[in-house]
Motif scaffolding. Structure first.
Motif, short mmCIF file in Angstrom:
data_model
loop_
_atom_site.label_atom_id
_atom_site.label_comp_id
_atom_site.label_asym_id
_atom_site.label_seq_id
_atom_site.Cartn_x
_atom_site.Cartn_y
_atom_site.Cartn_z
N SER A 1 0.83 -1.21 0.00
CA SER A 1 0.00 0.00 0.00
C SER A 1 0.86 1.25 0.00
O SER A 1 0.43 2.30 -0.49
N ALA B 1 -4.75 2.45 -1.45
CA ALA B 1 -3.76 2.33 -0.38
C ALA B 1 -4.43 2.27 0.97
O ALA B 1 -3.99 1.55 1.87
N MET C 1 -5.87 -1.36 1.29
CA MET C 1 -4.79 -2.34 1.52
C MET C 1 -4.16 -2.16 2.89
O MET C 1 -3.81 -3.14 3.55
N SER C 2 -4.04 -0.93 3.34
CA SER C 2 -3.44 -0.66 4.63
C SER C 2 -4.34 -1.15 5.77
O SER C 2 -3.84 -1.75 6.74
#
Length: 131
Positions: A26, A101, A104-105
């Motif tokens: 990410s 991002a 995904m984070s």
């Protein structure tokens, strides 16, 4: 689970590696390293519980299981976990990081925290009455 085998250790290490991979990807795919703060928050989240776990009351008071320091440790842990989930959302809302991002984070951070909690629950030492 009294005796965890090698398969449990392999599974937990695989899930932990996938979680860190998601957090690092990410950061790397969008060229912004701020989502890496999520990994640090989720790694630090179990520390208050671990530090305050030994601050329990005596064994003779059965009316209330927890004490003030244990509740404080749980509160600090909850605040850190909420920060770990909310920080990418705030960064994505302010357009500092991309929404991909952010997703995904959050997924990677959840895997990291879940793995740490599963490991600590699996390999927790049971206190014996004869020690």
């Amino acid at each position: 689970m009294a005796h965890a085998g090698i398969k449990t250790v392999i599974l937990l290490s695989f899930v932990l590696a996938v979680g860190f991979l998601l957090v690092i990807l990410s950061c790397a795919l969008w060229g912004n390293w701020l989502p890496l703060l999520v990994a640090f928050t989720f790694v630090l989240a179990p520390l208050p519980n671990a530090l305050f776990a030994r601050c329990g009351g005596d064994d003779f008071s059965a009316e209330y299981d927890a004490s003030g320091p244990i509740d404080l440790g749980r509160f600090i842990t909850a605040a850190i976990v909420v920060t770990g989930f909310a920080l990418p959302l705030v960064l994505a809302h302010s357009e500092i990081i991309a929404p991909g991002a952010c997703a995904m984070s959050i997924a990677g951070g959840g895997l990291v925290y879940g793995t740490i909690m599963a490991y600590s629950a699996t390999f927790k030492e049971e206190s014996s009455d004869f020690d």
